[in-house]
Scaffold this active site. Structure first.
Site, PDB file in Angstrom:
ATOM      1  N   GLU A  93     -18.431 -12.259  20.928  1.00 20.02           N
ATOM      2  CA  GLU A  93     -18.391 -10.822  20.634  1.00 20.02           C
ATOM      3  C   GLU A  93     -18.580 -10.633  19.133  1.00 20.02           C
ATOM      4  O   GLU A  93     -17.971 -11.352  18.329  1.00 20.02           O
ATOM      5  CB  GLU A  93     -17.056 -10.230  21.089  1.00 20.02           C
ATOM      6  CG  GLU A  93     -16.836  -8.775  20.731  1.00 20.02           C
ATOM      7  CD  GLU A  93     -17.916  -7.853  21.288  1.00 20.02           C
ATOM      8  OE1 GLU A  93     -18.568  -7.151  20.483  1.00 20.02           O
ATOM      9  OE2 GLU A  93     -18.125  -7.859  22.518  1.00 20.02           O
ATOM     10  N   ASP A 143     -25.329  -3.217  26.022  1.00 18.98           N
ATOM     11  CA  ASP A 143     -25.964  -1.992  25.529  1.00 18.98           C
ATOM     12  C   ASP A 143     -27.287  -1.789  26.270  1.00 18.98           C
ATOM     13  O   ASP A 143     -28.148  -2.671  26.240  1.00 18.98           O
ATOM     14  CB  ASP A 143     -26.215  -2.111  24.028  1.00 18.98           C
ATOM     15  CG  ASP A 143     -26.578  -0.780  23.386  1.00 18.98           C
ATOM     16  OD1 ASP A 143     -27.249   0.033  24.042  1.00 18.98           O
ATOM     17  OD2 ASP A 143     -26.187  -0.566  22.223  1.00 18.98           O
ATOM     18  N   LYS A 147     -33.349   4.471  25.229  1.00 15.75           N
ATOM     19  CA  LYS A 147     -34.594   5.068  24.757  1.00 15.75           C
ATOM     20  C   LYS A 147     -35.728   4.059  24.876  1.00 15.75           C
ATOM     21  O   LYS A 147     -35.570   2.885  24.547  1.00 15.75           O
ATOM     22  CB  LYS A 147     -34.448   5.524  23.305  1.00 15.75           C
ATOM     23  CG  LYS A 147     -33.464   6.676  23.126  1.00 15.75           C
ATOM     24  CD  LYS A 147     -33.390   7.115  21.682  1.00 15.75           C
ATOM     25  CE  LYS A 147     -32.416   8.277  21.533  1.00 15.75           C
ATOM     26  NZ  LYS A 147     -32.297   8.727  20.116  1.00 15.75           N
ATOM     27  N   THR A 216     -12.654  -2.458  34.560  1.00 16.48           N
ATOM     28  CA  THR A 216     -12.120  -2.039  33.266  1.00 16.48           C
ATOM     29  C   THR A 216     -11.768  -0.551  33.274  1.00 16.48           C
ATOM     30  O   THR A 216     -12.171   0.206  34.159  1.00 16.48           O
ATOM     31  CB  THR A 216     -13.156  -2.287  32.166  1.00 16.48           C
ATOM     32  OG1 THR A 216     -14.301  -1.454  32.406  1.00 16.48           O
ATOM     33  CG2 THR A 216     -13.598  -3.758  32.142  1.00 16.48           C
TER      34      THR A 216
END
Length: 238
Positions: A93, A143, A147, A216
């Protein structure tokens, strides 16, 4: 990424920069997250500069091994590691508060079956993980770069899929999940075109949410808002 990053650029040539699938975000560190970094990192943190790792030696045993890309704040990782004490987990991460949160959770829950990198996961896979050494690779809610002009930043690309295949054992599984349907379709399109993989979905598309993937808070909130979640599992077959 370039194959050779050691050569100097020509005088008027701008050096090529690898496209990143993530954005480095700063954030305020809580007391607990800072405790995780201060006390947990010396015990469980790993540096990519150390190169190829012998994870059997690092964990002090040979056990089923899971590699997770982008564990966020670490809640799911902690839950999986606590539920499977006989398995080992390597998490990557870039968000430092998330790294601190995971390490703090490890200290609080007295977990020792996780090791942590805080850097580019592709760099770690390429340089630090032995070929055919992983039982699972997890990519949960990356992510989506929704776009069109940013689609090149999506981590799920043919080259990445083949790097993952190289690191998985034969029979090992790549498990991805996303709450963006368009990204799920992109994942499916990329993975269905890759040699050496088998889609584990009965219909050749998506699998039902596996019990081993924790739900989550983010996902529960999305469900309340009517958002869908798509899970994909692909097994290395050769």
């Amino acid at each position: 990424m370039t194959d050779d990053q050691s050569a100097a650029p020509e005088a008027n040539e701008r050096p090529h920069r690898a496209i990143k699938s993530f954005v480095m975000r700063s954030g305020r560190m809580t007391e607990g997250q800072q405790r995780g970094l201060d006390q947990g990192w010396p015990k469980f943190g790993l540096e990519p500069g150390a190169g190829l790792q012998d994870f059997d030696q690092l964990f002090g045993r040979s056990a089923p091994r899971t590699f997770e890309i982008g564990f966020g704040m670490g809640q799911a990782t902690l839950e999986m590691a606590a539920a499977a004490p006989d398995e080992d987990f390597i998490g990557v991460e870039v968000h430092r508060p998330g790294v601190g949160a995971l390490l703090n959770g490890m200290l609080t829950q007295n977990l020792s079956n996780i090791r942590v990198y805080s850097c580019d996961a592709i760099e770690v896979l390429r340089d630090c993980v032995a070929d055919a050494s992983l039982d699972r690779l997890l990519l949960f809610f990356p992510d989506p770069w929704h776009k069109a002009r940013h689609h090149k930043r999506r981590i799920v690309q043919p080259g990445w899929a083949q790097l993952v295949r190289q690191k998985l054992k034969v029979g090992g599984v790549l498990h991805m999940a996303t709450d963006w349907e368009a990204y799920a379709e992109h994942m499916l399109e990329v993975m269905n075109a890759q040699p050496g993989y088998r889609n584990l979905a009965a219909d050749g598309r998506y699998v039902p949410r596996p019990a081993e993937r924790p739900v989550t808070k983010f996902e529960r909130r999305g469900e309340r808002l009517g958002h869908g979640v798509w899970d994909l599992k692909f097994q290395r077959i050769d």
